[in-house]
Design a protein around this motif. Structure first.
Motif, mmCIF file in Angstrom:
data_model
loop_
_atom_site.group_PDB
_atom_site.id
_atom_site.type_symbol
_atom_site.label_atom_id
_atom_site.label_comp_id
_atom_site.label_asym_id
_atom_site.label_seq_id
_atom_site.Cartn_x
_atom_site.Cartn_y
_atom_site.Cartn_z
ATOM 1 N N LEU A 13 0.803 -1.050 -0.194
ATOM 2 C CA LEU A 13 -0.360 -0.101 -0.344
ATOM 3 C C LEU A 13 0.580 1.214 -0.255
ATOM 4 O O LEU A 13 0.261 2.187 -0.794
ATOM 5 N N GLN A 14 2.348 1.054 0.419
ATOM 6 C CA GLN A 14 2.902 2.165 0.701
ATOM 7 C C GLN A 14 3.501 2.247 -0.138
ATOM 8 O O GLN A 14 3.468 3.572 -1.255
ATOM 9 N N ARG A 15 3.442 1.364 -1.048
ATOM 10 C CA ARG A 15 4.689 1.658 -2.344
ATOM 11 C C ARG A 15 3.560 1.980 -4.024
ATOM 12 O O ARG A 15 3.839 2.872 -4.624
ATOM 13 N N CYS A 16 2.642 1.253 -3.684
ATOM 14 C CA CYS A 16 1.559 1.724 -4.699
ATOM 15 C C CYS A 16 0.253 2.391 -5.004
ATOM 16 O O CYS A 16 -0.267 2.745 -5.514
ATOM 17 N N GLY A 17 0.345 2.925 -3.676
ATOM 18 C CA GLY A 17 -0.752 3.703 -3.417
ATOM 19 C C GLY A 17 -2.316 2.712 -3.431
ATOM 20 O O GLY A 17 -2.202 2.183 -2.989
ATOM 21 N N ARG A 18 -2.994 3.028 -4.452
ATOM 22 C CA ARG A 18 -4.238 2.560 -3.920
ATOM 23 C C ARG A 18 -3.972 1.482 -5.180
ATOM 24 O O ARG A 18 -3.822 1.573 -6.074
ATOM 25 N N VAL A 19 -4.792 0.027 -4.429
ATOM 26 C CA VAL A 19 -4.458 -0.955 -5.200
ATOM 27 C C VAL A 19 -6.157 -2.144 -4.579
ATOM 28 O O VAL A 19 -6.921 -1.322 -2.937
ATOM 29 N N THR A 20 -6.839 -2.694 -5.008
ATOM 30 C CA THR A 20 -7.396 -2.825 -5.289
ATOM 31 C C THR A 20 -7.585 -4.554 -4.544
ATOM 32 O O THR A 20 -5.627 -4.994 -4.341
ATOM 33 N N ALA A 21 -8.592 -5.180 -3.570
ATOM 34 C CA ALA A 21 -8.200 -6.763 -3.282
ATOM 35 C C ALA A 21 -8.041 -7.828 -3.691
ATOM 36 O O ALA A 21 -6.937 -8.270 -3.210
ATOM 37 N N ALA A 22 -8.359 -7.598 -5.203
ATOM 38 C CA ALA A 22 -7.871 -8.503 -6.175
ATOM 39 C C ALA A 22 -5.845 -8.344 -6.630
ATOM 40 O O ALA A 22 -5.417 -9.956 -6.541
ATOM 41 N N GLN A 23 -5.706 -7.132 -6.871
ATOM 42 C CA GLN A 23 -4.079 -7.007 -6.887
ATOM 43 C C GLN A 23 -3.884 -7.722 -6.048
ATOM 44 O O GLN A 23 -2.286 -8.485 -5.848
ATOM 45 N N LEU A 24 -3.916 -6.830 -4.187
ATOM 46 C CA LEU A 24 -3.491 -7.840 -3.132
ATOM 47 C C LEU A 24 -3.886 -9.113 -2.909
ATOM 48 O O LEU A 24 -2.594 -9.524 -2.558
ATOM 49 N N ALA A 25 -4.472 -9.720 -3.534
ATOM 50 C CA ALA A 25 -4.921 -10.939 -2.665
ATOM 51 C C ALA A 25 -4.019 -12.138 -3.920
ATOM 52 O O ALA A 25 -3.069 -12.658 -3.565
ATOM 53 N N ALA A 26 -3.319 -11.495 -5.252
ATOM 54 C CA ALA A 26 -2.367 -12.082 -6.253
ATOM 55 C C ALA A 26 -1.050 -11.482 -5.641
ATOM 56 O O ALA A 26 -0.130 -12.565 -6.186
ATOM 57 N N LEU A 28 0.284 -10.683 -2.543
ATOM 58 C CA LEU A 28 0.454 -11.951 -1.142
ATOM 59 C C LEU A 28 -0.269 -13.175 -1.811
ATOM 60 O O LEU A 28 -0.049 -13.897 -0.784
ATOM 61 N N GLU A 29 -0.858 -14.046 -2.940
ATOM 62 C CA GLU A 29 -1.230 -15.004 -2.424
ATOM 63 C C GLU A 29 -1.945 -15.681 -1.374
ATOM 64 O O GLU A 29 -1.303 -17.165 -1.107
ATOM 65 N N VAL A 30 -3.354 -14.349 -1.757
ATOM 66 C CA VAL A 30 -3.888 -15.179 -0.556
ATOM 67 C C VAL A 30 -5.630 -15.235 -1.038
ATOM 68 O O VAL A 30 -5.352 -14.543 -2.112
ATOM 69 N N SER A 31 -6.185 -15.503 -0.747
ATOM 70 C CA SER A 31 -8.269 -14.925 -0.979
ATOM 71 C C SER A 31 -8.276 -13.714 -0.424
ATOM 72 O O SER A 31 -7.608 -12.331 0.206
ATOM 73 N N GLU A 32 -8.987 -12.866 -1.267
ATOM 74 C CA GLU A 32 -9.228 -11.761 -1.313
ATOM 75 C C GLU A 32 -10.418 -11.409 0.584
ATOM 76 O O GLU A 32 -10.390 -10.431 0.657
ATOM 77 N N ARG A 33 -10.850 -12.371 0.971
ATOM 78 C CA ARG A 33 -11.715 -12.638 2.311
ATOM 79 C C ARG A 33 -10.339 -12.974 2.971
ATOM 80 O O ARG A 33 -10.596 -12.123 3.611
ATOM 81 N N THR A 34 -9.205 -12.891 2.813
ATOM 82 C CA THR A 34 -8.134 -12.826 3.983
ATOM 83 C C THR A 34 -7.410 -11.855 3.369
ATOM 84 O O THR A 34 -7.062 -10.553 5.201
ATOM 85 N N VAL A 35 -7.393 -10.773 2.848
ATOM 86 C CA VAL A 35 -6.956 -8.947 1.594
ATOM 87 C C VAL A 35 -8.199 -8.795 2.770
ATOM 88 O O VAL A 35 -7.213 -8.011 4.122
ATOM 89 N N LEU A 36 -9.154 -8.616 2.689
ATOM 90 C CA LEU A 36 -10.165 -7.990 3.899
ATOM 91 C C LEU A 36 -10.002 -8.185 5.195
ATOM 92 O O LEU A 36 -10.408 -7.348 6.230
ATOM 93 N N ARG A 37 -10.104 -9.035 5.812
ATOM 94 C CA ARG A 37 -9.551 -9.117 7.154
ATOM 95 C C ARG A 37 -8.296 -8.708 7.440
ATOM 96 O O ARG A 37 -8.261 -8.140 8.367
ATOM 97 N N ASP A 38 -7.441 -8.439 6.991
ATOM 98 C CA ASP A 38 -5.463 -8.427 7.082
ATOM 99 C C ASP A 38 -6.066 -7.055 7.333
ATOM 100 O O ASP A 38 -5.917 -6.306 8.019
ATOM 101 N N ILE A 39 -6.748 -6.166 6.459
ATOM 102 C CA ILE A 39 -6.848 -4.223 6.071
ATOM 103 C C ILE A 39 -7.404 -4.394 7.589
ATOM 104 O O ILE A 39 -7.359 -2.953 7.889
#
Length: 185
Positions: A13-26, A28-39
Motif C-alpha cells: 500500500l505504501q509503495r503502490c498507493g491505491r490497490v484493489t483487493a484482487a491485486q493484493l490477493a494475487a 500476497l497469494e491469499v484469498s480476497e477475504r483474507t485481504v479484507l480481514r488483514d485490512i
C-alpha cells in the motif's frame, strides 16, 4: 506468518498507493477475504487504511501516512517526502481517458475546470504522482494520447524515454527492412 503478511500488505500500500483487493490477493497469494480481514486488522492497529468504491477504487493509505518500514533488500530512493502531495497536469484525448481507465493508470484522473477540448480533442486534467518512475511508465502506456504539461522534471523524463525509444526504432532512410545502428555505435 500473519504478521509478515500484514507488513507486506502495508509495504504494498505504501509503495503502490491505491490497490484493489484482487491485486493484493494475487500479490500476497491469499484469498480476497483474507485481504479484507488483514485490512481490518491493520485498521484496528491504527494504520489509516481506507477504501474507495467504484471504478478505479481500492484500498490505500491516508495521504501523508508513512510507516517507518523499509522493504528487505537494497534501499530505494523515495521521490516525495511523507505528507507532500504531488500532481501532474496533462492533456489527454478521449481515447487516452478510455485507455487509462482500462489499464487502471493515472487514476483518479481529474478533469480541469474548463473541460473544453482543444483542436485535437484533448482536455486538461491532473493526476496524482506517487513516484516519477511509475508516472513515466503510466504515461508512456498511453502513447500519443497524453502530454505532460507540468511538472517540468516529469515532462523531461517522459521526453527522454521517448527519444531513447525513437533511437531504438530508427530506420535508415531508403531502407525499410533494417534498423539503423544506434547513434554513436
Amino acid at each position: 506468518m500473519r504478521a509478515g503478511r500484514l507488513v507486506s500488505l502495508l509495504l504494498i500500500l505504501q509503495r503502490c498507493g491505491r490497490v484493489t483487493a484482487a491485486q493484493l490477493a494475487a500479490e500476497l497469494e491469499v484469498s480476497e477475504r483474507t485481504v479484507l480481514r488483514d485490512i481490518d486488522e491493520l485498521s484496528s492497529a491504527g494504520v489509516p487504511v481506507y477504501a474507495t468504491r467504484g471504478p478505479g477504487g481500492g484500498f490505500q493509505l491516508l495521504d501523508g501516512y508513512h510507516a517507518d518500514l523499509t522493504p528487505p533488500g537494497p534501499a530505494t530512493a523515495v521521490d516525495r517526502q511523507a505528507g507532500s502531495r504531488r500532481r501532474a497536469r496533462i492533456r489527454i484525448t478521449p481515447e487516452g481517458r478510455r485507455l487509462a481507465a482500462v489499464l487502471s493508470v493515472l487514476q483518479p484522473l481529474r478533469l480541469g475546470r474548463d473541460g473544453s477540448p482543444d483542436a485535437a480533442g484533448r482536455v486538461e486534467a491532473t493526476v496524482r504522482i506517487r513516484s516519477t518512475d511509475s508516472a513515466v511508465l503510466d504515461l508512456l502506456s498511453l502513447g500519443p494520447h497524453v502530454e505532460v504539461i507540468a511538472p517540468a522534471d516529469l515532462r523531461r523524463e517522459v521526453a527522454s524515454r521517448i527519444q531513447e525509444m525513437a533511437r531504438l526504432y530508427q530506420y535508415d532512410i531508403g531502407d525499410s527492412t533494417e534498423p539503423s545502428r544506434p547513434h554513436g555505435a
